[in-house]
Write an enzyme that holds these catalytic residues in place. Structure first.
Site, mmCIF file in Angstrom:
data_model
loop_
_atom_site.group_PDB
_atom_site.id
_atom_site.type_symbol
_atom_site.label_atom_id
_atom_site.label_comp_id
_atom_site.label_asym_id
_atom_site.label_seq_id
_atom_site.Cartn_x
_atom_site.Cartn_y
_atom_site.Cartn_z
ATOM 1 N N ASP A 134 54.355 3.026 79.661
ATOM 2 C CA ASP A 134 54.177 1.900 78.727
ATOM 3 C C ASP A 134 54.353 0.577 79.475
ATOM 4 O OD1 ASP A 134 54.699 3.013 75.538
ATOM 5 O OD2 ASP A 134 55.405 4.277 77.168
ATOM 6 N N THR B 218 53.236 6.895 72.027
ATOM 7 C CA THR B 218 54.219 7.235 73.077
ATOM 8 C C THR B 218 54.981 8.519 72.747
ATOM 9 O OG1 THR B 218 54.457 4.925 73.676
ATOM 10 C CG2 THR B 218 56.244 6.366 74.336
ATOM 11 N N ASP C 181 48.821 -3.160 73.027
ATOM 12 C CA ASP C 181 49.677 -1.976 72.932
ATOM 13 C C ASP C 181 49.304 -1.130 74.155
ATOM 14 O OD1 ASP C 181 51.046 0.326 72.445
ATOM 15 O OD2 ASP C 181 50.520 0.430 70.315
HETATM 16 P P1 AMP Z 1 52.228 6.897 64.315
HETATM 17 O O1 AMP Z 1 51.132 6.987 63.342
HETATM 18 O O2 AMP Z 1 53.539 7.449 63.802
HETATM 19 O O3 AMP Z 1 51.890 7.450 65.655
HETATM 20 O O4 AMP Z 1 52.515 5.348 64.487
HETATM 21 C C1 AMP Z 1 51.514 4.423 64.908
HETATM 22 C C2 AMP Z 1 52.175 3.322 65.722
HETATM 23 O O5 AMP Z 1 53.181 2.696 64.944
HETATM 24 C C3 AMP Z 1 52.893 3.859 66.967
HETATM 25 O O6 AMP Z 1 52.834 2.890 67.973
HETATM 26 C C4 AMP Z 1 54.325 4.033 66.498
HETATM 27 O O7 AMP Z 1 55.239 3.892 67.541
HETATM 28 C C5 AMP Z 1 54.482 2.880 65.500
HETATM 29 N N1 AMP Z 1 55.394 3.262 64.415
HETATM 30 C C6 AMP Z 1 55.089 3.822 63.228
HETATM 31 N N2 AMP Z 1 56.191 4.038 62.493
HETATM 32 C C7 AMP Z 1 57.224 3.610 63.219
HETATM 33 C C8 AMP Z 1 58.629 3.559 63.016
HETATM 34 N N3 AMP Z 1 59.177 4.004 61.895
HETATM 35 N N4 AMP Z 1 59.387 3.057 64.015
HETATM 36 C C9 AMP Z 1 58.834 2.603 65.166
HETATM 37 N N5 AMP Z 1 57.513 2.630 65.423
HETATM 38 C C10 AMP Z 1 56.718 3.113 64.465
HETATM 39 MG MG MG Z 2 51.551 1.723 69.106
HETATM 40 MG MG MG Z 3 52.918 1.388 72.391
#
Ligand code: AMP
Ligand code: MG
Ligand code: MG
Length: 269
Positions: A21, A93, A88
């Site tokens: 990252d 990640t 991003d």
């Molecule tokens: P995901 O669909 O869960 O893969 O999330 C899409 C993006 O939003 C990724 O970059 C995740 O790290 C971020 N994200 C979603 N929900 C959260 C959360 N509760 N805390 C931190 N990052 C989140």
């Molecule tokens: Mg992201």
């Molecule tokens: Mg990211």
């Protein structure tokens, strides 16, 4: 990844950073700063020192395909200082740390004032005609490149949502929408690609968690082909440099307005 050591650091609850990252962000921001010193560039990993970035990482060659297109009238007078770029460096990640590298994307979104106007979704690990990785770009009024979009099956209703950040509110919303199938994958970029590939009709995540760097590029790429990305009430996010970075109203995205409206109507009910 090849070293067998990802250098994982926990930034917050359920929020990881790896060496990939920070390294990818340094590469992207150093290169963009060299080309566009007057634009504002905001990266997920914050302010990172760029003094150890190798010179060859910052060589950007223009994409001939996009340079052949005509610039939309309303963007002709845009000045470099009006542009905000949301980076991003590695979206998905959590999945990357679990070896699910197909979910990983690199997102670079370009905003002018409040609006997301251009976006790049790069998939570094996808095998594409013998070469590793592919780059999808989209710009409103210009079109989309690097990808063949496909219509979703109109006789079905398939939703995509988070694989690793779901909660009760998200599950309740999915239930209300009564889909034929729910595809749970990592990353906002990868979910936008599922919409563009016709594998899902809508991306539903009605809870805080994503940030502006997660949605700027996907919104612009979807817009390029008539798609839409808003919060879960149908409001557009501002991508102005001074905005709050948190997408507090969640995410509702669809390849067509029709599927977006279908979700909003069900939520309103
Ligand atoms: P995901 O669909 O869960 O893969 O999330 C899409 C993006 O939003 C990724 O970059 C995740 O790290 C971020 N994200 C979603 N929900 C959260 C959360 N509760 N805390 C931190 N990052 C989140
Ligand atoms: Mg992201
Ligand atoms: Mg990211």
């Amino acid at each position: 990844m090849a070293k067998g050591e990802l250098g994982i650091v926990e930034k917050g609850k359920n929020d990881l950073q790896t060496l990939a990252d920070s390294s990818a962000q340094k590469c992207i921001i150093a290169a963009l700063t060299k080309c566009y010193p007057k634009a504002t560039i905001i990266g997920e990993e914050g302010q990172l020192a760029l003094d150890d970035v190798p010179e060859e990482w910052t060589d950007i060659s223009p994409n001939d395909e996009i340079l052949k297109r005509t610039c939309p009238k309303d963007l002709e007078t845009v000045k470099e200082e009006d542009i905000t770029i949301w980076v991003d460096p590695l979206d998905g990640t959590k999945e990357y740390t679990e070896g699910l590298v197909g979910h990983v994307t690199v997102l670079i979104g370009m905003a002018v004032g409040d609006n997301a106007v251009g976006g790049i979704i790069h998939q570094p690990f996808v095998d594409c005609n013998g070469t590793k990785g592919r780059t999808i770009w989209g710009m409103k009024g210009v079109g989309l490149g690097g990808f063949d979009v496909r219509q979703p099956d109109p006789s079905k209703f398939i939703l995509t949502t988070s694989r690793s950040h779901s909660n009760e509110q998200v599950e309740k919303a999915l239930k209300i929408l009564n889909p034929d199938e729910v595809i749970r994958v990592g990353g906002a970029g990868y979910k936008a690609l599922l919409l563009l590939e016709g594998r899902a009709h809508a991306y539903v995540f009605p809870t805080p968690g994503t940030k502006r760097w997660d949605t700027c590029a996907p919104e612009a790429v979807l817009n390029a082909v008539g798609g839409i990305l808003t919060d879960s009430k149908g409001q557009l996010y501002s991508y102005d440099r001074k905005t709050d970075v948190n997408n507090r109203g969640g995410v509702l995205a669809a390849y067509t307005k029709e599927y977006h409206d279908r979700c909003l109507a069900a939520f309103n009910q």
